[in-house]
Design an enzyme around this catalytic site. Structure first.
Site, PDB file in Angstrom:
ATOM      1  N   ARG A  19      -0.282 -12.796   4.818  1.00 32.58           N
ATOM      2  CA  ARG A  19       1.140 -13.003   4.526  1.00 32.58           C
ATOM      3  C   ARG A  19       2.048 -12.669   5.703  1.00 32.58           C
ATOM      4  O   ARG A  19       3.230 -13.010   5.685  1.00 32.58           O
ATOM      5  CB  ARG A  19       1.548 -12.155   3.316  1.00 32.58           C
ATOM      6  CG  ARG A  19       0.786 -12.507   2.037  1.00 32.58           C
ATOM      7  CD  ARG A  19       1.277 -11.651   0.893  1.00 32.58           C
ATOM      8  NE  ARG A  19       0.506 -11.860  -0.331  1.00 32.58           N
ATOM      9  CZ  ARG A  19       0.723 -11.209  -1.470  1.00 32.58           C
ATOM     10  NH1 ARG A  19       1.676 -10.291  -1.532  1.00 32.58           N
ATOM     11  NH2 ARG A  19      -0.014 -11.446  -2.529  1.00 32.58           N
ATOM     12  N   PRO A  66       0.830  -1.203   0.000  1.00 28.79           N
ATOM     13  CA  PRO A  66       0.000   0.000   0.000  1.00 28.79           C
ATOM     14  C   PRO A  66       0.864   1.251   0.000  1.00 28.79           C
ATOM     15  O   PRO A  66       1.909   1.308   0.653  1.00 28.79           O
ATOM     16  CB  PRO A  66      -0.789  -0.117   1.310  1.00 28.79           C
ATOM     17  CG  PRO A  66      -0.765  -1.568   1.643  1.00 28.79           C
ATOM     18  CD  PRO A  66       0.547  -2.072   1.144  1.00 28.79           C
ATOM     19  N   GLU A  67       0.435   2.258  -0.760  1.00 25.54           N
ATOM     20  CA  GLU A  67       1.159   3.517  -0.790  1.00 25.54           C
ATOM     21  C   GLU A  67       0.484   4.512   0.150  1.00 25.54           C
ATOM     22  O   GLU A  67      -0.522   4.204   0.796  1.00 25.54           O
ATOM     23  CB  GLU A  67       1.241   4.040  -2.220  1.00 25.54           C
ATOM     24  CG  GLU A  67       2.052   3.120  -3.124  1.00 25.54           C
ATOM     25  CD  GLU A  67       2.406   3.744  -4.465  1.00 25.54           C
ATOM     26  OE1 GLU A  67       2.322   4.976  -4.600  1.00 25.54           O
ATOM     27  OE2 GLU A  67       2.772   2.989  -5.385  1.00 25.54           O
TER      28      GLU A  67
END
Length: 302
Positions: free
Chosen positions: A132, A2-3
Protein backbone atom coordinates in the site's frame (compact mmCIF):
# COMPACT_ATOMS: atom_id res chain seq x y z
CA UNK A 1 -1.89 0.00 11.67
CA UNK A 2 0.66 -2.02 13.65
CA UNK A 3 0.73 -1.04 17.31
CA UNK A 4 3.73 -0.76 19.61
CA UNK A 5 4.08 -4.50 20.37
CA UNK A 6 4.08 -5.36 16.67
CA UNK A 7 6.74 -2.73 15.91
CA UNK A 8 8.87 -3.86 18.85
CA UNK A 9 8.53 -7.47 17.66
CA UNK A 10 9.82 -6.47 14.22
CA UNK A 11 12.69 -4.53 15.83
CA UNK A 12 13.76 -7.57 17.83
CA UNK A 13 13.65 -9.73 14.71
CA UNK A 14 15.77 -7.34 12.63
CA UNK A 15 18.29 -6.25 15.28
CA UNK A 16 20.56 -9.34 15.14
CA UNK A 17 21.14 -8.74 11.42
CA UNK A 18 21.10 -4.94 11.29
CA UNK A 19 23.21 -4.13 14.34
CA UNK A 20 26.94 -4.06 13.62
CA UNK A 21 26.39 -4.48 9.87
CA UNK A 22 27.80 -2.18 7.19
CA UNK A 23 25.42 -1.07 4.46
CA UNK A 24 27.21 -2.03 1.23
CA UNK A 25 24.39 -0.86 -1.00
CA UNK A 26 20.98 0.73 -0.54
CA UNK A 27 18.66 0.15 -3.48
CA UNK A 28 15.54 2.30 -3.84
CA UNK A 29 13.12 0.86 -6.39
CA UNK A 30 11.05 4.06 -6.53
CA UNK A 31 11.51 7.71 -5.49
CA UNK A 32 8.96 7.61 -2.70
CA UNK A 33 6.73 5.63 -0.36
CA UNK A 34 4.12 7.68 1.51
CA UNK A 35 6.60 10.57 1.21
CA UNK A 36 9.63 11.06 -1.07
CA UNK A 37 12.91 9.66 0.21
CA UNK A 38 15.32 12.34 1.45
CA UNK A 39 17.66 13.79 -1.15
CA UNK A 40 20.84 11.73 -1.32
CA UNK A 41 19.35 9.05 0.95
CA UNK A 42 21.16 6.07 -0.58
CA UNK A 43 24.49 7.88 -0.78
CA UNK A 44 24.25 8.98 2.86
CA UNK A 45 23.60 5.43 4.08
CA UNK A 46 25.98 3.40 1.91
CA UNK A 47 29.26 2.58 3.62
CA UNK A 48 27.93 3.34 7.09
CA UNK A 49 27.69 0.90 9.99
CA UNK A 50 24.39 0.39 11.81
CA UNK A 51 25.38 0.78 15.46
CA UNK A 52 21.93 0.18 16.98
CA UNK A 53 18.34 -0.53 16.01
CA UNK A 54 15.90 1.10 18.40
CA UNK A 55 12.27 2.16 18.62
CA UNK A 56 10.44 5.34 19.64
CA UNK A 57 6.67 4.92 19.84
CA UNK A 58 5.79 3.18 16.54
CA UNK A 59 8.96 4.21 14.69
CA UNK A 60 12.05 2.05 14.07
CA UNK A 61 15.34 3.93 14.46
CA UNK A 62 18.57 2.72 12.86
CA UNK A 63 21.55 4.61 14.30
CA UNK A 64 24.53 4.97 11.94
CA UNK A 65 28.16 5.40 12.92
CA UNK A 66 28.25 9.03 11.75
CA UNK A 67 25.46 10.18 14.08
CA UNK A 68 22.68 9.93 11.48
CA UNK A 69 19.46 8.02 12.20
CA UNK A 70 17.24 6.27 9.65
CA UNK A 71 13.60 6.68 10.74
CA UNK A 72 11.29 3.93 9.47
CA UNK A 73 7.50 3.58 9.80
CA UNK A 74 5.60 0.49 8.67
CA UNK A 75 2.36 2.24 7.75
CA UNK A 76 -0.56 -0.10 7.08
CA UNK A 77 1.16 -2.90 5.19
CA UNK A 78 4.90 -2.43 5.46
CA UNK A 79 7.09 -5.43 6.30
CA UNK A 80 10.72 -6.48 6.32
CA UNK A 81 12.14 -9.67 4.84
CA UNK A 82 15.58 -11.06 5.73
CA UNK A 83 17.42 -12.88 2.94
CA UNK A 84 20.83 -14.34 2.33
CA UNK A 85 22.71 -11.87 0.14
CA UNK A 86 25.86 -11.86 -1.92
CA UNK A 87 25.45 -11.46 -5.66
CA UNK A 88 22.78 -8.83 -6.15
CA UNK A 89 20.15 -11.39 -7.13
CA UNK A 90 17.19 -12.25 -4.90
CA UNK A 91 18.46 -14.54 -2.20
CA UNK A 92 17.03 -17.35 -0.17
CA UNK A 93 14.69 -16.21 2.59
CA UNK A 94 16.38 -16.81 5.94
CA UNK A 95 14.21 -17.97 8.81
CA UNK A 96 10.96 -17.09 7.11
CA UNK A 97 9.71 -13.78 5.73
CA UNK A 98 8.40 -10.84 7.72
CA UNK A 99 5.37 -10.52 5.49
CA UNK A 100 2.41 -8.74 7.06
CA UNK A 101 0.02 -10.28 4.52
CA UNK A 102 0.30 -12.91 1.76
CA UNK A 103 0.00 -10.14 -0.84
CA UNK A 104 3.40 -8.87 0.37
CA UNK A 105 5.06 -11.93 -1.13
CA UNK A 106 4.97 -10.22 -4.52
CA UNK A 107 8.47 -8.90 -5.15
CA UNK A 108 7.01 -6.05 -7.19
CA UNK A 109 6.29 -4.48 -3.80
CA UNK A 110 9.96 -4.67 -2.72
CA UNK A 111 10.73 -0.95 -2.54
CA UNK A 112 13.89 -0.72 -0.39
CA UNK A 113 16.77 -3.20 -0.22
CA UNK A 114 19.65 -2.95 2.28
CA UNK A 115 22.61 -5.10 1.16
CA UNK A 116 24.64 -5.68 4.31
CA UNK A 117 28.01 -6.99 5.34
CA UNK A 118 27.09 -8.29 8.78
CA UNK A 119 29.21 -8.21 11.93
CA UNK A 120 29.69 -11.97 11.48
CA UNK A 121 31.10 -11.39 8.00
CA UNK A 122 28.12 -12.88 6.15
CA UNK A 123 26.41 -10.98 3.33
CA UNK A 124 22.74 -10.47 4.13
CA UNK A 125 19.88 -8.51 2.68
CA UNK A 126 17.00 -6.76 4.43
CA UNK A 127 14.10 -5.97 2.10
CA UNK A 128 11.28 -3.55 2.84
CA UNK A 129 8.04 -4.62 1.12
CA UNK A 130 4.92 -2.42 1.20
CA UNK A 131 1.95 -3.07 -1.11
CA UNK A 132 0.00 0.00 0.00
CA UNK A 133 3.04 2.28 0.37
CA UNK A 134 1.72 3.98 3.52
CA UNK A 135 5.03 3.41 5.26
CA UNK A 136 7.98 5.76 4.91
CA UNK A 137 11.68 6.28 5.60
CA UNK A 138 13.49 9.50 6.37
CA UNK A 139 16.68 10.63 8.10
CA UNK A 140 17.66 12.88 10.96
CA UNK A 141 20.49 13.01 13.48
CA UNK A 142 20.60 11.49 16.94
CA UNK A 143 21.26 14.94 18.39
CA UNK A 144 18.23 16.38 16.60
CA UNK A 145 15.88 13.45 17.08
CA UNK A 146 13.76 14.78 19.94
CA UNK A 147 13.25 18.14 18.22
CA UNK A 148 12.33 16.55 14.87
CA UNK A 149 8.67 17.21 13.86
CA UNK A 150 7.88 13.47 14.02
CA UNK A 151 9.07 13.22 17.63
CA UNK A 152 8.87 16.63 19.29
CA UNK A 153 5.24 16.12 20.33
CA UNK A 154 5.54 12.54 21.60
CA UNK A 155 4.89 11.73 25.23
CA UNK A 156 6.56 9.18 27.47
CA UNK A 157 7.21 5.59 26.47
CA UNK A 158 4.73 3.19 28.11
CA UNK A 159 7.07 0.21 28.44
CA UNK A 160 9.53 1.68 30.93
CA UNK A 161 9.49 2.62 34.58
CA UNK A 162 8.53 6.21 33.71
CA UNK A 163 4.90 5.09 33.39
CA UNK A 164 3.50 4.99 36.92
CA UNK A 165 0.24 5.73 38.65
CA UNK A 166 1.67 9.02 39.86
CA UNK A 167 2.71 10.01 36.34
CA UNK A 168 -0.72 9.14 34.93
CA UNK A 169 -2.44 11.20 37.62
CA UNK A 170 -0.13 14.13 36.84
CA UNK A 171 -0.69 13.89 33.09
CA UNK A 172 -4.48 13.62 33.30
CA UNK A 173 -5.21 15.87 36.28
CA UNK A 174 -8.23 18.08 35.60
CA UNK A 175 -8.98 16.55 32.21
CA UNK A 176 -12.58 15.72 31.39
CA UNK A 177 -11.54 13.90 28.18
CA UNK A 178 -12.72 10.27 28.22
CA UNK A 179 -10.04 8.04 29.68
CA UNK A 180 -9.61 5.99 26.53
CA UNK A 181 -9.13 9.09 24.36
CA UNK A 182 -6.54 10.45 26.80
CA UNK A 183 -4.56 7.19 26.68
CA UNK A 184 -4.54 7.32 22.87
CA UNK A 185 -3.25 10.91 22.85
CA UNK A 186 0.32 10.50 21.60
CA UNK A 187 1.29 13.80 23.25
CA UNK A 188 0.72 12.15 26.62
CA UNK A 189 1.85 8.55 26.09
CA UNK A 190 3.61 7.54 22.89
CA UNK A 191 2.77 4.35 21.03
CA UNK A 192 -0.42 3.16 22.69
CA UNK A 193 -3.05 1.97 20.22
CA UNK A 194 -6.69 0.94 20.26
CA UNK A 195 -6.29 -2.78 20.94
CA UNK A 196 -4.00 -2.56 23.92
CA UNK A 197 -5.77 0.40 25.52
CA UNK A 198 -9.02 -1.59 25.49
CA UNK A 199 -7.26 -4.55 27.06
CA UNK A 200 -5.45 -2.47 29.70
CA UNK A 201 -8.61 -0.64 30.77
CA UNK A 202 -10.38 -3.96 31.26
CA UNK A 203 -7.55 -5.35 33.38
CA UNK A 204 -7.59 -2.21 35.48
CA UNK A 205 -11.38 -2.33 35.88
CA UNK A 206 -11.80 1.21 34.53
CA UNK A 207 -14.49 2.56 32.23
CA UNK A 208 -13.29 3.92 28.87
CA UNK A 209 -15.77 6.81 29.16
CA UNK A 210 -14.76 7.94 32.67
CA UNK A 211 -13.10 11.38 32.78
CA UNK A 212 -9.33 11.05 32.55
CA UNK A 213 -9.00 13.35 35.53
CA UNK A 214 -10.74 10.79 37.73
CA UNK A 215 -7.41 8.96 38.03
CA UNK A 216 -6.26 11.70 40.41
CA UNK A 217 -7.64 12.31 43.90
CA UNK A 218 -8.96 15.69 45.05
CA UNK A 219 -5.43 16.54 46.21
CA UNK A 220 -3.92 15.59 42.84
CA UNK A 221 -2.39 12.33 44.03
CA UNK A 222 -2.64 9.02 42.19
CA UNK A 223 -5.73 7.02 43.06
CA UNK A 224 -5.88 3.24 43.18
CA UNK A 225 -7.24 3.19 39.62
CA UNK A 226 -4.22 5.10 38.31
CA UNK A 227 -1.85 2.59 39.86
CA UNK A 228 -3.85 -0.36 38.50
CA UNK A 229 -3.91 1.19 35.03
CA UNK A 230 -0.16 1.88 34.90
CA UNK A 231 0.54 -1.72 35.87
CA UNK A 232 -2.05 -3.01 33.37
CA UNK A 233 -0.58 -1.01 30.46
CA UNK A 234 2.93 -2.27 31.13
CA UNK A 235 1.81 -5.87 31.63
CA UNK A 236 -0.40 -5.99 28.52
CA UNK A 237 2.39 -4.59 26.34
CA UNK A 238 4.99 -6.95 27.81
CA UNK A 239 2.74 -9.98 27.24
CA UNK A 240 1.89 -8.87 23.71
CA UNK A 241 5.57 -8.40 22.80
CA UNK A 242 6.40 -11.82 24.26
CA UNK A 243 3.58 -13.30 22.14
CA UNK A 244 4.90 -11.67 18.96
CA UNK A 245 2.09 -9.14 18.76
CA UNK A 246 -1.46 -9.70 17.58
CA UNK A 247 -2.16 -11.19 14.17
CA UNK A 248 -5.46 -9.75 12.96
CA UNK A 249 -5.27 -9.10 9.22
CA UNK A 250 -1.87 -7.66 8.56
CA UNK A 251 0.81 -8.63 11.07
CA UNK A 252 3.45 -11.32 11.27
CA UNK A 253 6.65 -11.45 13.24
CA UNK A 254 10.05 -10.73 11.71
CA UNK A 255 10.69 -14.47 11.31
CA UNK A 256 7.44 -14.92 9.38
CA UNK A 257 5.53 -16.53 12.25
CA UNK A 258 2.13 -15.28 13.32
CA UNK A 259 1.77 -13.29 16.52
CA UNK A 260 -0.74 -14.90 18.87
CA UNK A 261 -1.67 -12.37 21.56
CA UNK A 262 -5.11 -12.06 19.97
CA UNK A 263 -5.94 -15.42 21.57
CA UNK A 264 -5.57 -13.69 24.95
CA UNK A 265 -7.93 -10.79 24.23
CA UNK A 266 -10.30 -10.23 27.13
CA UNK A 267 -12.47 -7.62 25.39
CA UNK A 268 -11.17 -6.57 21.97
CA UNK A 269 -13.36 -7.93 19.17
CA UNK A 270 -15.53 -9.89 21.64
CA UNK A 271 -18.78 -7.91 21.48
CA UNK A 272 -21.69 -9.97 22.84
CA UNK A 273 -19.45 -12.58 24.46
CA UNK A 274 -19.23 -13.17 28.22
CA UNK A 275 -16.67 -11.25 30.24
CA UNK A 276 -13.71 -13.42 31.20
CA UNK A 277 -13.21 -11.83 34.61
CA UNK A 278 -13.98 -14.43 37.27
CA UNK A 279 -17.35 -13.84 38.90
CA UNK A 280 -18.26 -10.85 36.71
CA UNK A 281 -21.14 -12.26 34.67
CA UNK A 282 -21.14 -9.28 32.33
CA UNK A 283 -21.28 -9.20 28.52
CA UNK A 284 -18.70 -7.42 26.39
CA UNK A 285 -20.14 -4.32 24.72
CA UNK A 286 -18.93 -2.15 21.88
CA UNK A 287 -19.21 1.61 21.60
CA UNK A 288 -17.68 4.14 19.23
CA UNK A 289 -15.33 6.83 20.49
CA UNK A 290 -13.80 9.31 18.06
CA UNK A 291 -14.70 6.98 15.19
CA UNK A 292 -12.97 3.94 16.72
CA UNK A 293 -14.48 0.85 18.29
CA UNK A 294 -14.12 0.50 22.05
CA UNK A 295 -14.73 -2.90 23.63
CA UNK A 296 -15.42 -3.07 27.36
CA UNK A 297 -17.43 -4.78 30.07
CA UNK A 298 -20.08 -2.44 31.49
CA UNK A 299 -20.33 -4.56 34.65
CA UNK A 300 -16.74 -4.70 35.91
CA UNK A 301 -15.33 -1.57 34.32
CA UNK A 302 -16.56 1.40 36.34
Amino acid sequence: MPELPEVETVRRGLAPVFEGARVERLHLARPDLRFPFPDGFAKAVEGREVTALGRRAKYLLADLDDGAVIVMHLGMSGAFRIEAGGDGAPGEVVGGAAFVHPRSEARKHDHVVFDLATAAGMPMRIVYNDPRRFGFMTMTTRAGLESHPLFSHLGLEPTGNALSGERLAELFAGRRTPLKAALLDQRMIAGLGNIYVCEALHRAGLSPVAPAGSLATATGKAGAGARRLAEAVRTVLEEAIAAGGSTLRDHRQANGELGYFQHSFAVYGREGEPCRRAGCGGTIARLVQSGRSTFHCPVCQK
